[in-house]
Design an enzyme around this catalytic site. Structure first.
Site, PDB file in Angstrom:
ATOM      1  N   ASN A 162       0.807  -1.224   0.000  1.00  0.00           N
ATOM      2  CA  ASN A 162       0.000   0.000   0.000  1.00  0.00           C
ATOM      3  C   ASN A 162       0.841   1.275   0.000  1.00  0.00           C
ATOM      4  OD1 ASN A 162      -1.643  -2.185   1.731  1.00  0.00           O
ATOM      5  ND2 ASN A 162      -3.075  -0.900   0.602  1.00  0.00           N
ATOM      6  N   THR A 203      -7.728   6.500  -2.650  1.00  0.00           N
ATOM      7  CA  THR A 203      -6.701   5.924  -3.526  1.00  0.00           C
ATOM      8  C   THR A 203      -6.793   4.403  -3.582  1.00  0.00           C
ATOM      9  OG1 THR A 203      -5.179   6.037  -1.633  1.00  0.00           O
ATOM     10  CG2 THR A 203      -5.054   7.815  -3.266  1.00  0.00           C
ATOM     11  N   VAL A 230       0.206   6.556  -1.354  1.00  0.00           N
ATOM     12  CA  VAL A 230      -0.375   5.838  -0.219  1.00  0.00           C
ATOM     13  C   VAL A 230      -1.746   5.314  -0.639  1.00  0.00           C
ATOM     14  CG1 VAL A 230      -1.138   5.984   2.180  1.00  0.00           C
ATOM     15  CG2 VAL A 230       0.843   7.337   1.413  1.00  0.00           C
ATOM     16  N   CYS A 231      -1.902   3.998  -0.687  1.00  0.00           N
ATOM     17  CA  CYS A 231      -3.181   3.398  -1.068  1.00  0.00           C
ATOM     18  C   CYS A 231      -4.018   3.168   0.183  1.00  0.00           C
ATOM     19  CB  CYS A 231      -2.954   2.082  -1.799  1.00  0.00           C
ATOM     20  SG  CYS A 231      -2.306   2.289  -3.465  1.00  0.00           S
ATOM     21  N   LEU A 232      -5.093   3.921   0.292  1.00  0.00           N
ATOM     22  CA  LEU A 232      -5.947   3.857   1.474  1.00  0.00           C
ATOM     23  C   LEU A 232      -7.357   4.285   1.073  1.00  0.00           C
ATOM     24  CD1 LEU A 232      -5.516   3.285   4.580  1.00  0.00           C
ATOM     25  CD2 LEU A 232      -5.414   5.765   4.861  1.00  0.00           C
TER      26      LEU A 232
END
Length: 363
Positions: A121, A135, A128-130
């Site tokens: 992530n 995202t 930032v994958c959240l």
């Protein structure tokens, strides 16, 4: 001691007035933040100034630009018992026009200059994958909501959902292999790379060149936790001694040795506590016999590398689980470089031989 330095204002611009920030272009284009955004940020910053997480296991530090509340930097200290433990990870945060109707944008700056992907992530570009940031896909309850979502929620989500013990399983689809022999093996191998990167970029690099504005806080963190950090590093060395990744253990040991020197320099008057690398559950007499046997085997190895000190041959055996052939290959390939980094091996003496104590016969 860390609490007074946890939150503060700081000039995030350079000598030319340009922002030292990942989102500097967007910040520059938004020169007149609207009243709704500022009103919300005043409320949030007031809460953050005294409400950031501060725990022995993990803490969050924050700096807000002295001129603009929507320009922020934060440091998340890696949680205990994870491959990020005690590392200082910097994030650049910007609240764009439309905030809080839309989420902030966040970028990880601790990426080894774009060379390290610290997590499925956390991309090496800093993305930032959240779900909370929009995202990554997620359910309705995981997405940003204007009335209830906050900057603190974003930071705590990264701290607790991304900086985890087994980040390998954050990769979509990989969670199905959790608690299986194959999954555990792949997770362990993944963590090896993360631990090396944490040592190099979130520990050593932050010790030598701390994030601007956080210098004193980072120094205090490392001074308070230095013995714990070394204990953590030695645990990592024990865990990875049997690593199947070529050169991994030697690389980790090199970084740990360098880290020990930097941590000792923080307080030269107080010796750094270095825990033993051997398994404390072993019988001390048998352990000493094992060491003496290793020195004997090293004498035979010396014929292959006569220019090396005997102690380096011993180290070669230690790093290769006492396999003589592997130790010889390691010495021929990497011995010279290791000796360059560890000249103290020239002065290591062979341990004295003492007789094994005899048990008295029962009468």
């Amino acid at each position: 001691m860390l609490e007074p330095h946890q939150f503060g204002e700081f000039d995030l611009t350079d000598e030319n007035g340009e922002y030292r920030h990942h989102f500097k272009s967007r910040i520059k284009s938004d020169s007149n933040p609207d009243a709704k955004k500022i009103k919300r940020l005043v409320k949030e910053i007031s809460t953050l100034s005294s409400g950031l997480p501060l725990f022995p296991e993990s803490s969050i530090l924050m700096r807000v630009d002295s001129e603009r509340l929507d320009v922020i930097q934060a440091i998340i200290i890696g949680p205990k018992d994870t491959p990020y433990s005690n590392g200082c990870f910097q994030f650049d945060i910007y609240c764009p026009p439309g905030y809080p109707s839309c989420p902030p944008v966040v970028n990880l700056q601790t990426t080894g200059n774009g060379t390290v992907r610290f997590n499925p992530n956390l991309y090496n570009c800093g993305k930032v994958c959240l779900s909370l940031l929009g995202t990554w896909r997620g359910g309705p309850n995981e997405k940003w909501h204007e009335d209830t979502s906050t900057l603190l929620q974003v930071l705590v989500s990264i701290q607790s959902l991304i900086f985890v013990e087994k980040p390998y399983f954050n990769e979509p689809g990989f969670e199905s292999s959790m608690n299986t022999p194959k999954g555990d093996q792949q997770s362990k191998a993944y963590n090896e790379g993360i631990k090396i990167a944490t040592l190099k970029w979130a520990l050593l690099d932050q010790l030598k060149s701390p994030s601007p504005g956080f210098e004193e806080a980072i120094k205090i963190h490392f001074r308070l936790k230095r013995d714990e950090i070394m204990e953590q590093c030695y645990e990592w060395l024990k865990e990875d001694k049997s690593s199947k990744t070529a050169g991994h253990y030697e690389k980790m040991q090199k970084f740990v040795d360098e880290l020990a020197k930097e941590l000792q320099a923080l307080d030269p008057s107080k010796p750094l506590k270095l825990p033993p690398l051997n398994d404390s559950t072993e019988d001390p007499i048998e352990d000493k016999e094992k060491i003496l046997k290793r020195w004997e085997n090293a004498m035979g190895i010396l014929d292959f590398v006569p220019s090396f000190p005997l102690a380096l041959c011993v180290k070669g055996l230690e790093l290769n689980q006492d396999k003589i052939e592997d130790a010889v290959n390691w010495l021929l390939e990497k011995g010279e470089g290791y000796l360059f980094d560890h000249p103290e091996l020239f002065n290591v003496k062979r341990p004295e031989v003492t007789e094994k104590p005899q048990t008295q016969a029962k009468k």
